[in-house]
Design a protein around this motif. Structure first.
Motif, mmCIF file in Angstrom:
data_model
loop_
_atom_site.group_PDB
_atom_site.id
_atom_site.type_symbol
_atom_site.label_atom_id
_atom_site.label_comp_id
_atom_site.label_asym_id
_atom_site.label_seq_id
_atom_site.Cartn_x
_atom_site.Cartn_y
_atom_site.Cartn_z
ATOM 1 N N ILE A 93 54.474 -17.808 -19.063
ATOM 2 C CA ILE A 93 54.556 -16.369 -19.345
ATOM 3 C C ILE A 93 55.057 -15.633 -18.109
ATOM 4 O O ILE A 93 54.510 -15.787 -17.010
ATOM 5 C CB ILE A 93 53.179 -15.820 -19.775
ATOM 6 N N ARG A 95 56.103 -11.791 -16.612
ATOM 7 C CA ARG A 95 55.841 -10.366 -16.880
ATOM 8 C C ARG A 95 56.586 -9.490 -15.874
ATOM 9 O O ARG A 95 56.594 -9.796 -14.673
ATOM 10 C CB ARG A 95 54.347 -10.052 -16.747
ATOM 11 N N GLY A 100 49.176 -6.147 -22.537
ATOM 12 C CA GLY A 100 48.434 -7.224 -23.187
ATOM 13 C C GLY A 100 47.305 -7.783 -22.344
ATOM 14 O O GLY A 100 46.519 -7.039 -21.742
ATOM 15 N N SER A 101 47.217 -9.119 -22.298
ATOM 16 C CA SER A 101 46.078 -9.763 -21.629
ATOM 17 C C SER A 101 46.078 -9.511 -20.125
ATOM 18 O O SER A 101 45.028 -9.514 -19.493
ATOM 19 C CB SER A 101 46.065 -11.270 -21.923
ATOM 20 N N ASP A 176 57.431 -8.499 -21.147
ATOM 21 C CA ASP A 176 56.955 -9.847 -20.821
ATOM 22 C C ASP A 176 57.420 -10.799 -21.907
ATOM 23 O O ASP A 176 57.940 -10.360 -22.940
ATOM 24 C CB ASP A 176 55.416 -9.887 -20.653
ATOM 25 N N PHE A 177 57.280 -12.081 -21.680
ATOM 26 C CA PHE A 177 57.675 -13.067 -22.696
ATOM 27 C C PHE A 177 57.064 -14.418 -22.363
ATOM 28 O O PHE A 177 56.605 -14.654 -21.241
ATOM 29 C CB PHE A 177 59.203 -13.187 -22.815
ATOM 30 N N LYS A 178 57.087 -15.281 -23.378
ATOM 31 C CA LYS A 178 56.526 -16.635 -23.249
ATOM 32 C C LYS A 178 57.627 -17.660 -23.518
ATOM 33 O O LYS A 178 58.382 -17.519 -24.491
ATOM 34 C CB LYS A 178 55.412 -16.790 -24.283
ATOM 35 N N ASP A 198 58.521 -12.398 -31.680
ATOM 36 C CA ASP A 198 57.207 -13.067 -31.708
ATOM 37 C C ASP A 198 56.730 -13.416 -30.310
ATOM 38 O O ASP A 198 55.523 -13.499 -30.066
ATOM 39 C CB ASP A 198 57.287 -14.396 -32.484
ATOM 40 N N THR A 199 57.658 -13.690 -29.419
ATOM 41 C CA THR A 199 57.302 -14.284 -28.119
ATOM 42 C C THR A 199 57.651 -13.399 -26.925
ATOM 43 O O THR A 199 57.495 -13.836 -25.782
ATOM 44 C CB THR A 199 58.004 -15.654 -27.959
ATOM 45 N N CYS A 200 58.162 -12.218 -27.208
ATOM 46 C CA CYS A 200 58.510 -11.270 -26.129
ATOM 47 C C CYS A 200 57.911 -9.913 -26.473
ATOM 48 O O CYS A 200 57.714 -9.601 -27.638
ATOM 49 C CB CYS A 200 60.026 -11.051 -26.044
ATOM 50 N N ARG A 201 57.654 -9.095 -25.456
ATOM 51 C CA ARG A 201 57.382 -7.678 -25.709
ATOM 52 C C ARG A 201 58.653 -6.895 -25.391
ATOM 53 O O ARG A 201 59.181 -7.020 -24.273
ATOM 54 C CB ARG A 201 56.217 -7.149 -24.855
ATOM 55 N N ARG A 217 50.180 -7.446 -34.420
ATOM 56 C CA ARG A 217 48.887 -7.728 -33.774
ATOM 57 C C ARG A 217 47.971 -6.496 -33.809
ATOM 58 O O ARG A 217 46.782 -6.609 -34.016
ATOM 59 C CB ARG A 217 49.087 -8.134 -32.309
HETATM 60 P P1 TMP Z 1 49.579 -11.728 -23.586
HETATM 61 O O1 TMP Z 1 49.688 -10.413 -22.897
HETATM 62 O O2 TMP Z 1 48.810 -11.669 -24.874
HETATM 63 O O3 TMP Z 1 49.084 -12.824 -22.687
HETATM 64 O O4 TMP Z 1 51.070 -12.142 -24.028
HETATM 65 C C1 TMP Z 1 52.097 -12.294 -23.075
HETATM 66 C C2 TMP Z 1 53.410 -12.599 -23.771
HETATM 67 O O5 TMP Z 1 53.374 -13.882 -24.396
HETATM 68 C C3 TMP Z 1 53.781 -11.617 -24.894
HETATM 69 O O6 TMP Z 1 55.176 -11.350 -24.795
HETATM 70 C C4 TMP Z 1 53.498 -12.355 -26.171
HETATM 71 C C5 TMP Z 1 53.653 -13.806 -25.785
HETATM 72 N N1 TMP Z 1 52.713 -14.679 -26.476
HETATM 73 C C6 TMP Z 1 53.175 -15.705 -27.267
HETATM 74 O O7 TMP Z 1 54.384 -15.872 -27.432
HETATM 75 N N2 TMP Z 1 52.270 -16.518 -27.862
HETATM 76 C C7 TMP Z 1 50.930 -16.379 -27.720
HETATM 77 O O8 TMP Z 1 50.167 -17.150 -28.287
HETATM 78 C C8 TMP Z 1 50.454 -15.306 -26.886
HETATM 79 C C9 TMP Z 1 48.986 -15.099 -26.674
HETATM 80 C C10 TMP Z 1 51.385 -14.497 -26.275
#
Ligand code: TMP
Length: 237
Positions: A93, A95, A100-101, A176-178, A198-201, A217
């Motif tokens: 991840i 940022r 988020g978290s 951010d993104f994963k 799904d995987t980026c903000r 979410r």
């Molecule tokens: P978070 O702030 O919930 O940790 O998420 C950080 C980034 O990761 C956000 O862009 C969403 C992405 N993400 C996923 O793709 N899969 C996941 O299971 C989670 C929790 C976050």
């Protein structure tokens, strides 16, 4: 290339074997989950958006940023041929802006620009709730080697440098993104999985409107519209 037996079904994608032992077909679903599968729903058309956006961005990352990826060929709106890889069991991840978290864990208000990009790893393990893990813990457990982690982190920052600029060009802040990485048969680390709402903000730079899965979410409404808007900005479709 046709789908053979199903190898795996994840929360958002299915993976099929093909006649080639080195290639798989990924098929994107409209199913959406959040909070480690606790929340379920459908985002109509999401599979098409995520498939096309991922492929478009992976092609650009490979050609313009020298990032090797698993992408081979888009077969249809939802199906893509990819290299068969062994997924490194880490969520990587990156940022640029607190959200988020990160905001929850460190008490940094959502929307605060970070002084430098951050990288964190989570262990990909649903049963454990994808816990955060650091470099030494990864090496100690053997989830990746030092060389693999060095490659993964430098590729992740290269992806960030490229995508931040790309999204700025369509008036989007990449918050951010994963990412996930895989290891091909010949041992090469390549970018795998997806790069999508799904995987980026994604936040609109002007209005700060959220154009990503946080709409699902957080029950913000306008989920499909946000995915469609991102598709339009990225692909012009
Ligand atoms: P978070 O702030 O919930 O940790 O998420 C950080 C980034 O990761 C956000 O862009 C969403 C992405 N993400 C996923 O793709 N899969 C996941 O299971 C989670 C929790 C976050």
């Amino acid at each position: 290339m046709d789908k053979k037996e199903q190898l795996y079904e994840g929360k958002a994608k299915k993976v099929y074997a093909t006649e080639s032992p080195d290639l798989c077909i990924v098929s994107y679903k409209d199913d959406a989950t959040a909070f480690n599968g606790l929340k379920h729903g459908t985002i109509v058309g999401k599979g098409v958006v995520n498939n096309k956006m991922t492929n478009y961005l992976m092609k650009k990352l490979s050609a313009e940023a020298g990032v090797p990826t698993h992408f081979v060929e888009e077969l249809s709106d939802r199906d893509t041929l990819v290299k068969k890889v062994k997924i490194v069991p880490l969520e990587v991840i990156i940022r640029n802006i607190a959200a988020g978290s990160f905001s929850k864990r460190f008490g940094v208000k959502e929307g605060t620009p970070l002084k430098c990009a951050t990288l964190e790893y989570c262990l990909k393990d649903d049963a454990l709730g994808d816990p955060m893990i650091n470099d030494l813990q990864i090496l100690a457990c053997g989830f990746a080697t030092k060389e693999e982690l060095d490659t993964i982190s430098s590729m992740a920052f290269r992806v960030n440098d490229y995508l931040k600029d790309f999204f700025a060009g369509v008036n989007i802040d990449l918050v951010d993104f994963k990412l996930e990485f895989g290891k091909s048969a010949d041992g090469e680390i390549v970018l795998a999985d997806e790069i999508s709402p799904d995987t980026c903000r994604f936040w609109d730079k002007t209005t700060h409107e959220k154009l990503d899965k946080d709409r699902f979410r957080r029950d913000l409404g306008g989920v499909e519209e946000a995915y469609d808007e991102m598709m339009k900005r990225v692909l012009g479709e």
